[in-house]
Design a protein around this motif. Structure first.
Motif, mmCIF file in Angstrom:
data_model
loop_
_atom_site.group_PDB
_atom_site.id
_atom_site.type_symbol
_atom_site.label_atom_id
_atom_site.label_comp_id
_atom_site.label_asym_id
_atom_site.label_seq_id
_atom_site.Cartn_x
_atom_site.Cartn_y
_atom_site.Cartn_z
ATOM 1 N N MET A 33 0.803 -1.102 0.162
ATOM 2 C CA MET A 33 0.139 0.172 -0.289
ATOM 3 C C MET A 33 0.944 1.185 0.010
ATOM 4 O O MET A 33 -0.025 1.759 -0.857
ATOM 5 N N GLN A 34 1.950 1.196 0.228
ATOM 6 C CA GLN A 34 2.881 2.474 0.830
ATOM 7 C C GLN A 34 3.369 2.374 -0.586
ATOM 8 O O GLN A 34 3.260 4.301 -1.068
ATOM 9 N N GLN A 90 0.453 4.193 -2.761
ATOM 10 C CA GLN A 90 0.437 5.435 -2.973
ATOM 11 C C GLN A 90 1.030 6.202 -2.909
ATOM 12 O O GLN A 90 1.376 7.678 -3.180
ATOM 13 N N GLY A 113 -1.600 9.124 -8.277
ATOM 14 C CA GLY A 113 -2.895 8.653 -8.225
ATOM 15 C C GLY A 113 -3.736 9.552 -9.260
ATOM 16 O O GLY A 113 -3.736 10.010 -10.173
ATOM 17 N N ASP A 150 -7.798 2.863 0.224
ATOM 18 C CA ASP A 150 -6.590 3.595 0.809
ATOM 19 C C ASP A 150 -5.483 4.016 -0.102
ATOM 20 O O ASP A 150 -4.908 3.972 -0.519
ATOM 21 N N SER A 151 -6.293 3.100 -1.679
ATOM 22 C CA SER A 151 -5.236 3.424 -2.568
ATOM 23 C C SER A 151 -5.626 4.359 -3.190
ATOM 24 O O SER A 151 -4.589 5.004 -4.113
ATOM 25 N N LYS A 152 -6.789 4.608 -2.647
ATOM 26 C CA LYS A 152 -7.224 6.942 -3.474
ATOM 27 C C LYS A 152 -7.322 6.596 -5.150
ATOM 28 O O LYS A 152 -7.178 7.723 -5.674
ATOM 29 N N TRP A 153 -7.839 5.353 -5.403
ATOM 30 C CA TRP A 153 -7.555 5.080 -7.004
ATOM 31 C C TRP A 153 -9.515 4.581 -7.378
ATOM 32 O O TRP A 153 -10.418 4.950 -8.317
ATOM 33 N N GLU A 161 -4.840 -6.641 -0.871
ATOM 34 C CA GLU A 161 -3.812 -5.577 -1.208
ATOM 35 C C GLU A 161 -3.285 -5.893 -2.482
ATOM 36 O O GLU A 161 -3.267 -4.609 -3.051
#
Length: 266
Positions: free
Chosen positions: A38-39, A42, A46, A92-95, A234
């Protein structure tokens, strides 16, 4: 010789007293740390606009129950909360922008109650629900136990030590469906190994004809299955983002801005 055995036995007892007991090993609640997957996701560029997605269910399709010795167990081998894990990962992905579908009936009930209540002059009507552009389907399709097992040990004159390990495996599938056409745009499969380990050392010795000295220390480490499922989810979401960019279904914000600038200059 007898004194050395007694000394070793006393040291073993002292070592056992240093092992933390469950009632004393109390930790405060803490947030789950963000994984490297995930880091890395991110850290990438995005999208210009997050994609609305709906997740109705992401179920355990394995039918596996926890193995128990000589007893019946109705506890499942993998988590039943994979839908919540997937929604959190999408956020959390912001996509992606997940819209509520698992608890849709509760949401509709609350909206109906809101509409029936008397409105004040400045109150606005309840807006329409957001439509999803993609539908995410799939689930946990496999949980295999004892993929790899092994160990090593040695014992001499009543003193021994051993180590054993076991690996299980969990597999998930995730697919993206276009809501307008019903076409399956892509499908992703990921696998995560679940590692368990046991280490022990012991002493068994007759100190005299009728006296037996025995001591044993050890510990076990079991990787939580729910965290392994989360890591597999993830990785599937991150792979879906990369696959969508590669296939041209969506693009990063920087690329959109570049294309807009090129169009304006031409």
């Amino acid at each position: 010789m007898k004194q050395s055995i007694l000394l070793l036995f006393a040291l073993a007892l002292t070592g056992c007293s240093l092992v933390p007991k469950p009632e004393l090993n109390i930790h405060e609640a803490e947030l789950n740390p963000m994984s490297e997957t995930m880091q890395a996701l991110q850290a990438k560029q995005g999208p210009k606009y997050p994609i609305p997605v709906a997740v109705y269910s992401f179920r355990d399709q394995t039918g596996q129950y926890k193995p128990q010795q000589n007893v019946s167990s109705f506890s499942t081998a993998v988590t039943q909360g994979a839908t919540s894990m997937l929604v959190q990962t999408l956020l959390d992905s912001k996509w992606f922008t997940p819209v509520e579908r698992e608890g849709l009936q509760n949401l509709l009930t609350e909206r109906k109650i809101s509409k029936k209540q008397p409105k004040k002059p400045n109150d606005k009507d309840v807006p329409q629900l957001t439509n999803a552009r993609l539908l995410l389907e799939g689930g946990i399709i496999s949980y295999e136990t004892n993929i790899n097992t092994g160990g090593a040990g040695v014992e001499y004159y009543g003193i021994g030590a051993s180590e054993m390990y076991r690996e299980d495996q969990v597999t998930i599938y995730l697919r993206a469906v276009d809501v307008h056409t019903g076409k399956v745009l892509m499908s992703v499969s990921t696998t995560k190994r679940v590692f368990s380990q046991e280490m022990r050392a012991g002493l068994i010795r007759f100190t005299s004809l009728n006296r037996l000295a025995e001591a044993e220390v050890g510990f076990t480490t079991n990787e939580p299955v729910q965290f392994c499922v989360l890591q597999a989810i993830e990785l599937a979401v991150a792979e879906m983002v990369d696959k969508g960019v590669e296939m041209g279904y969506w693009s990063p914000a920087a690329q959109n801005a570049k294309e807009t600038a090129l169009g304006a200059s031409s």
